[in-house]
Design a protein around this motif. Structure first.
Motif, PDB file in Angstrom:
ATOM      1  N   GLY A  92       0.840  -1.254  -0.090  1.00 24.58           N
ATOM      2  CA  GLY A  92       0.141  -0.021   0.057  1.00 24.58           C
ATOM      3  C   GLY A  92       0.843   1.376  -0.088  1.00 24.58           C
ATOM      4  N   PRO A  93       1.589   1.630  -1.149  1.00 24.36           N
ATOM      5  CA  PRO A  93       2.376   2.804  -0.908  1.00 24.36           C
ATOM      6  C   PRO A  93       1.710   4.181  -1.113  1.00 24.36           C
ATOM      7  CG  PRO A  93       2.517   1.641  -3.211  1.00 24.36           C
ATOM      8  CD  PRO A  93       1.597   0.744  -2.268  1.00 24.36           C
ATOM      9  N   LEU A  94       0.347   4.142  -1.320  1.00 23.06           N
ATOM     10  CA  LEU A  94      -0.540   5.328  -1.466  1.00 23.06           C
ATOM     11  C   LEU A  94      -0.055   6.429  -2.602  1.00 23.06           C
ATOM     12  CD1 LEU A  94      -2.705   7.040  -0.334  1.00 23.06           C
ATOM     13  CD2 LEU A  94      -1.144   7.921   1.433  1.00 23.06           C
ATOM     14  N   GLU A  95       0.862   7.162  -2.292  1.00 23.27           N
ATOM     15  CA  GLU A  95       1.581   7.968  -3.473  1.00 23.27           C
ATOM     16  C   GLU A  95       2.913   8.065  -3.559  1.00 23.27           C
ATOM     17  OE1 GLU A  95      -2.294  11.187  -2.618  1.00 23.27           O
ATOM     18  OE2 GLU A  95      -0.287  11.534  -1.705  1.00 23.27           O
ATOM     19  N   GLY A  96       3.646   6.905  -3.078  1.00 25.86           N
ATOM     20  CA  GLY A  96       4.842   6.818  -3.111  1.00 25.86           C
ATOM     21  C   GLY A  96       5.917   7.744  -2.262  1.00 25.86           C
ATOM     22  N   GLY A  97       5.338   8.116  -1.060  1.00 23.20           N
ATOM     23  CA  GLY A  97       6.323   8.992  -0.340  1.00 23.20           C
ATOM     24  C   GLY A  97       7.296   8.046   0.381  1.00 23.20           C
ATOM     25  N   HIS A  98       6.568   7.081   1.079  1.00 26.19           N
ATOM     26  CA  HIS A  98       7.689   6.116   1.583  1.00 26.19           C
ATOM     27  C   HIS A  98       8.483   5.617   0.932  1.00 26.19           C
ATOM     28  CE1 HIS A  98       4.388   5.877   5.246  1.00 26.19           C
ATOM     29  NE2 HIS A  98       4.906   7.222   5.083  1.00 26.19           N
ATOM     30  N   THR A  99       7.901   4.981  -0.302  1.00 25.63           N
ATOM     31  CA  THR A  99       8.685   4.377  -1.221  1.00 25.63           C
ATOM     32  C   THR A  99      10.060   5.298  -1.642  1.00 25.63           C
ATOM     33  OG1 THR A  99       6.716   3.899  -2.349  1.00 25.63           O
ATOM     34  CG2 THR A  99       8.767   3.056  -3.528  1.00 25.63           C
ATOM     35  N   TYR A 100       9.741   6.542  -1.702  1.00 23.57           N
ATOM     36  CA  TYR A 100      10.962   7.637  -2.113  1.00 23.57           C
ATOM     37  C   TYR A 100      11.827   7.735  -0.852  1.00 23.57           C
ATOM     38  CZ  TYR A 100      13.035  12.146  -2.751  1.00 23.57           C
ATOM     39  OH  TYR A 100      13.937  13.274  -2.796  1.00 23.57           O
ATOM     40  N   GLN A 101      11.461   7.709   0.372  1.00 22.50           N
ATOM     41  CA  GLN A 101      12.422   7.523   1.413  1.00 22.50           C
ATOM     42  C   GLN A 101      13.193   6.352   1.446  1.00 22.50           C
ATOM     43  OE1 GLN A 101       9.277   9.308   4.425  1.00 22.50           O
ATOM     44  NE2 GLN A 101      11.333   9.482   5.254  1.00 22.50           N
ATOM     45  N   TYR A 134     -16.571   2.453   6.921  1.00 21.87           N
ATOM     46  CA  TYR A 134     -15.641   3.634   6.280  1.00 21.87           C
ATOM     47  C   TYR A 134     -17.098   4.761   6.163  1.00 21.87           C
ATOM     48  CZ  TYR A 134     -11.785   0.959   5.126  1.00 21.87           C
ATOM     49  OH  TYR A 134     -10.577   0.364   5.278  1.00 21.87           O
ATOM     50  N   ALA A 135     -18.292   4.475   6.023  1.00 19.95           N
ATOM     51  CA  ALA A 135     -19.409   5.312   5.631  1.00 19.95           C
ATOM     52  C   ALA A 135     -19.065   6.628   4.698  1.00 19.95           C
ATOM     53  CB  ALA A 135     -19.554   6.116   7.062  1.00 19.95           C
ATOM     54  N   GLU A 136     -19.442   7.588   5.075  1.00 21.49           N
ATOM     55  CA  GLU A 136     -19.334   8.675   3.931  1.00 21.49           C
ATOM     56  C   GLU A 136     -18.002   8.668   3.323  1.00 21.49           C
ATOM     57  OE1 GLU A 136     -18.182  10.645   7.572  1.00 21.49           O
ATOM     58  OE2 GLU A 136     -19.924   9.295   7.225  1.00 21.49           O
ATOM     59  N   ALA A 137     -16.815   8.266   3.918  1.00 24.53           N
ATOM     60  CA  ALA A 137     -15.509   8.367   3.374  1.00 24.53           C
ATOM     61  C   ALA A 137     -15.434   7.687   1.690  1.00 24.53           C
ATOM     62  CB  ALA A 137     -14.391   7.875   4.118  1.00 24.53           C
ATOM     63  N   LEU A 138     -16.197   6.713   1.743  1.00 22.46           N
ATOM     64  CA  LEU A 138     -16.285   5.785   0.445  1.00 22.46           C
ATOM     65  C   LEU A 138     -16.780   6.808  -0.870  1.00 22.46           C
ATOM     66  CD1 LEU A 138     -18.043   2.797   1.540  1.00 22.46           C
ATOM     67  CD2 LEU A 138     -15.437   3.195   0.937  1.00 22.46           C
ATOM     68  N   HIS A 139     -17.310   7.963  -0.449  1.00 20.78           N
ATOM     69  CA  HIS A 139     -17.652   8.849  -1.492  1.00 20.78           C
ATOM     70  C   HIS A 139     -16.612   9.990  -1.919  1.00 20.78           C
ATOM     71  CE1 HIS A 139     -21.570   7.091  -1.427  1.00 20.78           C
ATOM     72  NE2 HIS A 139     -21.610   7.179   0.109  1.00 20.78           N
ATOM     73  N   ARG A 140     -15.302   9.995  -1.314  1.00 17.43           N
ATOM     74  CA  ARG A 140     -14.398  10.978  -1.633  1.00 17.43           C
ATOM     75  C   ARG A 140     -13.424  10.397  -2.938  1.00 17.43           C
ATOM     76  NH1 ARG A 140     -14.299  11.697   4.254  1.00 17.43           N
ATOM     77  NH2 ARG A 140     -12.368  10.741   4.262  1.00 17.43           N
ATOM     78  N   ASN A 141     -12.987  11.172  -3.494  1.00 13.80           N
ATOM     79  CA  ASN A 141     -12.038  10.729  -4.755  1.00 13.80           C
ATOM     80  C   ASN A 141     -10.802  10.582  -3.962  1.00 13.80           C
ATOM     81  OD1 ASN A 141     -13.901  10.653  -6.895  1.00 13.80           O
ATOM     82  ND2 ASN A 141     -13.174  12.503  -7.546  1.00 13.80           N
ATOM     83  N   GLY A 142     -10.428  11.153  -2.903  1.00  9.55           N
ATOM     84  CA  GLY A 142      -9.262  11.074  -2.410  1.00  9.55           C
ATOM     85  C   GLY A 142      -9.092   9.719  -1.119  1.00  9.55           C
ATOM     86  N   PHE A 143     -10.371   9.079  -1.073  1.00 10.81           N
ATOM     87  CA  PHE A 143     -10.367   7.807  -0.196  1.00 10.81           C
ATOM     88  C   PHE A 143      -9.066   7.056  -0.259  1.00 10.81           C
ATOM     89  CE2 PHE A 143     -11.677   3.411   0.293  1.00 10.81           C
ATOM     90  CZ  PHE A 143     -12.049   3.432   2.020  1.00 10.81           C
ATOM     91  N   ARG A 155      -6.319   4.901  -8.666  1.00  4.28           N
ATOM     92  CA  ARG A 155      -5.981   6.301  -8.663  1.00  4.28           C
ATOM     93  C   ARG A 155      -4.572   6.662  -7.746  1.00  4.28           C
ATOM     94  NH1 ARG A 155     -10.173   8.931 -10.781  1.00  4.28           N
ATOM     95  NH2 ARG A 155      -9.803  11.090 -10.281  1.00  4.28           N
ATOM     96  N   ALA A 156      -4.654   5.899  -6.620  1.00  6.13           N
ATOM     97  CA  ALA A 156      -3.155   5.940  -5.850  1.00  6.13           C
ATOM     98  C   ALA A 156      -1.934   5.396  -6.583  1.00  6.13           C
ATOM     99  CB  ALA A 156      -3.521   5.121  -4.582  1.00  6.13           C
ATOM    100  N   TYR A 157      -2.153   4.356  -7.150  1.00  6.95           N
ATOM    101  CA  TYR A 157      -1.217   3.749  -8.254  1.00  6.95           C
ATOM    102  C   TYR A 157      -0.745   4.848  -9.084  1.00  6.95           C
ATOM    103  CZ  TYR A 157       0.503   0.825 -12.006  1.00  6.95           C
ATOM    104  OH  TYR A 157       1.438   0.295 -12.863  1.00  6.95           O
ATOM    105  N   LEU A 158      -1.666   5.287  -9.936  1.00  5.62           N
ATOM    106  CA  LEU A 158      -1.133   6.442 -10.868  1.00  5.62           C
ATOM    107  C   LEU A 158      -0.530   7.619 -10.357  1.00  5.62           C
ATOM    108  CD1 LEU A 158      -4.431   6.433 -13.352  1.00  5.62           C
ATOM    109  CD2 LEU A 158      -2.085   5.469 -13.644  1.00  5.62           C
ATOM    110  N   LYS A 159      -0.725   7.884  -8.994  1.00  9.36           N
ATOM    111  CA  LYS A 159      -0.191   9.181  -8.337  1.00  9.36           C
ATOM    112  C   LYS A 159       1.516   8.596  -7.976  1.00  9.36           C
ATOM    113  CE  LYS A 159      -3.864  10.008  -5.691  1.00  9.36           C
ATOM    114  NZ  LYS A 159      -4.346  10.519  -4.598  1.00  9.36           N
ATOM    115  N   CYS A 160       1.358   7.211  -7.741  1.00  6.75           N
ATOM    116  CA  CYS A 160       2.737   6.787  -7.557  1.00  6.75           C
ATOM    117  C   CYS A 160       3.743   6.733  -8.731  1.00  6.75           C
ATOM    118  CB  CYS A 160       2.634   5.304  -7.086  1.00  6.75           C
ATOM    119  SG  CYS A 160       2.026   4.857  -5.501  1.00  6.75           S
ATOM    120  N   LEU A 161       3.031   6.329  -9.916  1.00 11.56           N
ATOM    121  CA  LEU A 161       3.707   6.456 -11.212  1.00 11.56           C
ATOM    122  C   LEU A 161       4.278   8.065 -11.354  1.00 11.56           C
ATOM    123  CD1 LEU A 161       1.752   3.971 -13.586  1.00 11.56           C
ATOM    124  CD2 LEU A 161       4.005   3.715 -11.826  1.00 11.56           C
TER     125      LEU A 161
END
Length: 263
Positions: free
Chosen positions: A72-81, A203-212, A97-103
């Protein structure tokens, strides 16, 4: 009547820039980008300069030359470190979407020893024959429906482990107006001989956010701290360090740990 969307809306008409790449997901980034891209506006959290990662690297005595499996690298921040510290990383991300942000992060920052894979890390862990020096799992265990299986699978693929996770504490969570409604039920469970309790988190309403950036189901299951530590022991992990122990974390009690095992 509103005009139908046009494919021309997807074109970028300004000169190429890192900001253009980041803005493919404008408003969805969790992470601030690191110093080489400090002029680029992304998200609010310093996940490319995370003290938990620096602590883990120090606990491991460095990671230069190590093969790391990151869950689960999310956006690659920890990968970068980890990459900056000399590791070779395979990072598995299920959220497209997170995968594409990692790329995007990889393209902008240059991480030749990092490979990002799109898919669910649970079947990957079940099926892979690859072995790694370190399994790095920051912010993923509490997003699993079967977190004890995840712990068991990490023991299959690596001899060192880093975890940062939230844990269930009834006294803390029942007093929280934010958290208490998210935990509707608790049930006993057993996995490979280890008996524990699963505390369902919705997760409730959090599922409706693109940034989830949670798990792949409408809910996950949390473990108590006692069950977490007992599960690690049951599957052969020896905890070597505990840090960032935060019982009053606003999103639920949390801790980081490193562990080792021998075959």
């Amino acid at each position: 009547m509103l005009a139908a969307p046009s494919i021309l809306d997807e074109y970028v008409t300004s000169a190429p820039s890192p900001q253009n790449a980041v803005d493919v997901f404008t408003g969805e980034w969790s992470s601030q980008l690191p110093a080489p891209l400090q002029h680029v506006q992304a998200g609010p959290l310093p996940l490319f300069d995370d003290a938990r990662v620096s602590w883990a690297i120090e606990c491991f005595g460095g990671v230069a030359g190590s093969r790391v499996l990151e869950l689960g690298p999310l956006e690659g921040g920890h990968t970068y470190q980890l990459h900056t510290a000399g590791a070779d990383i395979v990072a598995v991300e299920a959220q497209g979407r997170a995968y594409l942000k990692c790329l995007i992060a990889k393209e902008l920052l240059g991480m030749p020893r990092a490979r990002f894979l799109l898919g669910d890390f649970t079947p990957y862990l079940r099926d892979t024959d690859e072995r790694f020096d370190i399994c790095f799992a920051s912010g993923v265990l509490y997003h699993m429906r079967n977190p004890v299986e995840t712990i068991a699978l990490t023991a299959k693929v690596a001899t060192k482990l880093f975890l940062w996770t939230h844990v269930y504490d009834e006294d803390v969570i029942t007093r929280s107006e934010l958290l208490a409604p998210r935990f509707p039920s608790h049930e006993p469970a057993t996995h490979q001989g280890f008996t524990h309790t699963l505390h369902r988190f919705d997760y409730a309403e959090a599922l409706h956010r693109n940034g989830f950036c949670g798990g792949s189901a409408p809910y996950s299951n949390w473990l108590t701290r006692a069950d977490l530590l007992a599960a690690l022991e049951h599957f052969g992990w020896t905890v070597t360090n505990i840090g960032f122990d935060t019982p009053d974390h606003p999103h639920g009690p949390a801790l980081a740990l490193t562990a080792t095992r021998t075959d």
